[in-house]
Design an enzyme around this catalytic site. Sequence first.
Site, PDB file in Angstrom:
ATOM      1  N   SER A   1       0.865  -1.194   0.000  1.00  0.00           N
ATOM      2  CA  SER A   1       0.000   0.000   0.000  1.00  0.00           C
ATOM      3  C   SER A   1       0.894   1.235   0.000  1.00  0.00           C
ATOM      4  O   SER A   1       2.054   1.165   0.446  1.00  0.00           O
ATOM      5  CB  SER A   1      -0.850  -0.001   1.278  1.00  0.00           C
ATOM      6  OG  SER A   1      -1.487   1.250   1.458  1.00  0.00           O
TER       7      SER A   1
ATOM      8  N   TYR B   1      -2.114  -1.045  10.618  1.00  0.00           N
ATOM      9  CA  TYR B   1      -2.311  -1.348   9.187  1.00  0.00           C
ATOM     10  C   TYR B   1      -1.044  -0.964   8.413  1.00  0.00           C
ATOM     11  O   TYR B   1      -0.512  -1.761   7.635  1.00  0.00           O
ATOM     12  CB  TYR B   1      -3.523  -0.592   8.639  1.00  0.00           C
ATOM     13  CG  TYR B   1      -3.720  -0.773   7.154  1.00  0.00           C
ATOM     14  CD1 TYR B   1      -4.221  -1.967   6.642  1.00  0.00           C
ATOM     15  CD2 TYR B   1      -3.383   0.234   6.253  1.00  0.00           C
ATOM     16  CE1 TYR B   1      -4.393  -2.146   5.268  1.00  0.00           C
ATOM     17  CE2 TYR B   1      -3.542   0.068   4.881  1.00  0.00           C
ATOM     18  CZ  TYR B   1      -4.049  -1.126   4.396  1.00  0.00           C
ATOM     19  OH  TYR B   1      -4.208  -1.304   3.041  1.00  0.00           O
TER      20      TYR B   1
HETATM   21  N1  LIG Z   1      -8.573  -0.344  -1.701  1.00  0.00           N
HETATM   22  C1  LIG Z   1      -7.567   0.438  -1.405  1.00  0.00           C
HETATM   23  O1  LIG Z   1      -7.698   1.680  -1.433  1.00  0.00           O
HETATM   24  C2  LIG Z   1      -6.219  -0.149  -1.069  1.00  0.00           C
HETATM   25  C3  LIG Z   1      -5.135   0.737  -0.955  1.00  0.00           C
HETATM   26  C4  LIG Z   1      -3.896   0.216  -0.642  1.00  0.00           C
HETATM   27  C5  LIG Z   1      -3.727  -1.148  -0.475  1.00  0.00           C
HETATM   28  N2  LIG Z   1      -4.803  -1.987  -0.590  1.00  0.00           N
HETATM   29  C6  LIG Z   1      -4.571  -3.418  -0.389  1.00  0.00           C
HETATM   30  O2  LIG Z   1      -5.166  -4.153  -1.430  1.00  0.00           O
HETATM   31  C7  LIG Z   1      -5.456  -5.467  -0.995  1.00  0.00           C
HETATM   32  C8  LIG Z   1      -6.855  -5.853  -1.431  1.00  0.00           C
HETATM   33  O3  LIG Z   1      -7.794  -5.052  -0.735  1.00  0.00           O
HETATM   34  P1  LIG Z   1      -9.129  -4.466  -1.389  1.00  0.00           P
HETATM   35  O4  LIG Z   1      -9.023  -3.000  -1.306  1.00  0.00           O
HETATM   36  O5  LIG Z   1      -9.424  -5.103  -2.685  1.00  0.00           O
HETATM   37  O6  LIG Z   1     -10.180  -4.906  -0.256  1.00  0.00           O
HETATM   38  P2  LIG Z   1     -11.495  -5.818  -0.338  1.00  0.00           P
HETATM   39  O7  LIG Z   1     -12.376  -5.350  -1.445  1.00  0.00           O
HETATM   40  O8  LIG Z   1     -12.037  -5.818   1.051  1.00  0.00           O
HETATM   41  O9  LIG Z   1     -10.916  -7.251  -0.694  1.00  0.00           O
HETATM   42  C9  LIG Z   1     -10.098  -7.944   0.219  1.00  0.00           C
HETATM   43  C10 LIG Z   1      -9.952  -9.373  -0.252  1.00  0.00           C
HETATM   44  O10 LIG Z   1      -9.129 -10.071   0.696  1.00  0.00           O
HETATM   45  C11 LIG Z   1      -9.785 -11.281   1.048  1.00  0.00           C
HETATM   46  N3  LIG Z   1      -9.428 -11.699   2.387  1.00  0.00           N
HETATM   47  C12 LIG Z   1      -9.557 -11.014   3.564  1.00  0.00           C
HETATM   48  N4  LIG Z   1      -9.161 -11.766   4.592  1.00  0.00           N
HETATM   49  C13 LIG Z   1      -8.757 -12.963   4.070  1.00  0.00           C
HETATM   50  C14 LIG Z   1      -8.239 -14.157   4.626  1.00  0.00           C
HETATM   51  N5  LIG Z   1      -8.053 -14.301   5.946  1.00  0.00           N
HETATM   52  N6  LIG Z   1      -7.940 -15.175   3.791  1.00  0.00           N
HETATM   53  C15 LIG Z   1      -8.147 -15.063   2.455  1.00  0.00           C
HETATM   54  N7  LIG Z   1      -8.625 -13.955   1.872  1.00  0.00           N
HETATM   55  C16 LIG Z   1      -8.934 -12.921   2.675  1.00  0.00           C
HETATM   56  C17 LIG Z   1     -11.276 -10.963   0.924  1.00  0.00           C
HETATM   57  O11 LIG Z   1     -12.027 -12.136   0.683  1.00  0.00           O
HETATM   58  P3  LIG Z   1     -12.864 -12.938   1.791  1.00  0.00           P
HETATM   59  O12 LIG Z   1     -13.472 -11.905   2.703  1.00  0.00           O
HETATM   60  O13 LIG Z   1     -13.840 -13.698   0.967  1.00  0.00           O
HETATM   61  O14 LIG Z   1     -11.865 -13.817   2.464  1.00  0.00           O
HETATM   62  C18 LIG Z   1     -11.271 -10.110  -0.341  1.00  0.00           C
HETATM   63  O15 LIG Z   1     -11.310 -10.926  -1.479  1.00  0.00           O
HETATM   64  C19 LIG Z   1      -5.259  -5.458   0.526  1.00  0.00           C
HETATM   65  O16 LIG Z   1      -4.027  -6.074   0.837  1.00  0.00           O
HETATM   66  C20 LIG Z   1      -5.212  -3.980   0.861  1.00  0.00           C
HETATM   67  O17 LIG Z   1      -4.441  -3.720   2.015  1.00  0.00           O
HETATM   68  C21 LIG Z   1      -6.041  -1.514  -0.880  1.00  0.00           C
END
Ligand SMILES: NC(=O)c1ccc[n+]([C@@H]2O[C@H](COP(=O)([O-])OP(=O)(O)OC[C@H]3O[C@@H](n4cnc5c(N)ncnc54)[C@H](OP(=O)(O)O)[C@@H]3O)[C@@H](O)[C@H]2O)c1
Length: 261
Positions: A137, A150
């Site tokens: 991130s 985080y």
């Molecule tokens: N969105 C942003 O602005 C942003 C910015 C910087 C970094 N990120 C990073 O991007 C990555 C993806 O996040 P996102 O924004 O796409 O969030 P999201 O829409 O909430 O998706 C998160 C994904 O992670 C899975 N997950 C959560 N806990 C898990 C576990 N214990 N085992 C397996 N899968 C798990 C969830 O699936 P299930 O709930 O079905 O397990 C879901 O598919 C994260 O690492 C986040 O820190 C996001």
Amino acid sequence: MRIDASTRALVTGASKGIGRALAEALAARGAAVGLAARGADEAQAAALGGRAIALPCDVADAASVQGAVERFAAEAGGLDLVIANAGVAHYGRFESQDPELHERMTRINWLGTVHTARAALPHLRAGGGGHLAIVSSGAGLRAFPEAAVYGATKAAQRAFAEALRHELAGSGVSVTTVFPGEIVSSLHDHEKATMPAWYHGDERAAPASELAAAVLAGIEADKRRVAYPREVSLLALNAVAPGLVDRLLRRLRGPSAAPRR
Ligand SMILES: NC(=O)c1ccc[n+]([C@@H]2O[C@H](COP(=O)([O-])OP(=O)(O)OC[C@H]3O[C@@H](n4cnc5c(N)ncnc54)[C@H](OP(=O)(O)O)[C@@H]3O)[C@@H](O)[C@H]2O)c1
């Protein structure tokens, strides 16, 4: 590496958000895609076409990730690309946050990445030219107030990926670290009403499909880092000029992004 119909790719956290967009982008290239998430199901795989495989698993559990990786490699006939993307976020002041949330973020974001890499590397090495991408991130470059734990998990991923990329020199396997900025996803759905003032929210967030396209291009070019939107890479200046980055963030995000002067 080239990403095409010969590619066998596994994405963790592929049930929603960024992981889902990555899986769609990979499927659009004809790749066989493993969808690893707790909620991954057959309907999600079917929506991506015949070569997608649902791999329900919990990345916080080493045996669960190992099982998902082994199953995918057996069914797809190998493994070329793994994207360690699964993650959760809980924002709030450190002292008032439930310590269980600190452990949860550590287990999923940080240890989940370690478990995924451990399970995947033997398969990537066996293919002779595999690639591991780790979704950190912008907060892994400069952590933000009310996101201390985080940010720490995201910085841990960055440090891990940096070392691993060098450690794997000569192995044929490479590593790319991804630094998303604010991307439309479900990450903050559970805490929308309590997000810190510096957070812009979905109105100004970039679509996950744009990030996914940048990630696939970065992997194909064997980039060390992919930052998207591109200005996120400015946060890396924090390592050498933290005062400058504080001033920049105060201007762009308001005083809550860097309250101590
Ligand atoms: N969105 C942003 O602005 C942003 C910015 C910087 C970094 N990120 C990073 O991007 C990555 C993806 O996040 P996102 O924004 O796409 O969030 P999201 O829409 O909430 O998706 C998160 C994904 O992670 C899975 N997950 C959560 N806990 C898990 C576990 N214990 N085992 C397996 N899968 C798990 C969830 O699936 P299930 O709930 O079905 O397990 C879901 O598919 C994260 O690492 C986040 O820190 C996001």
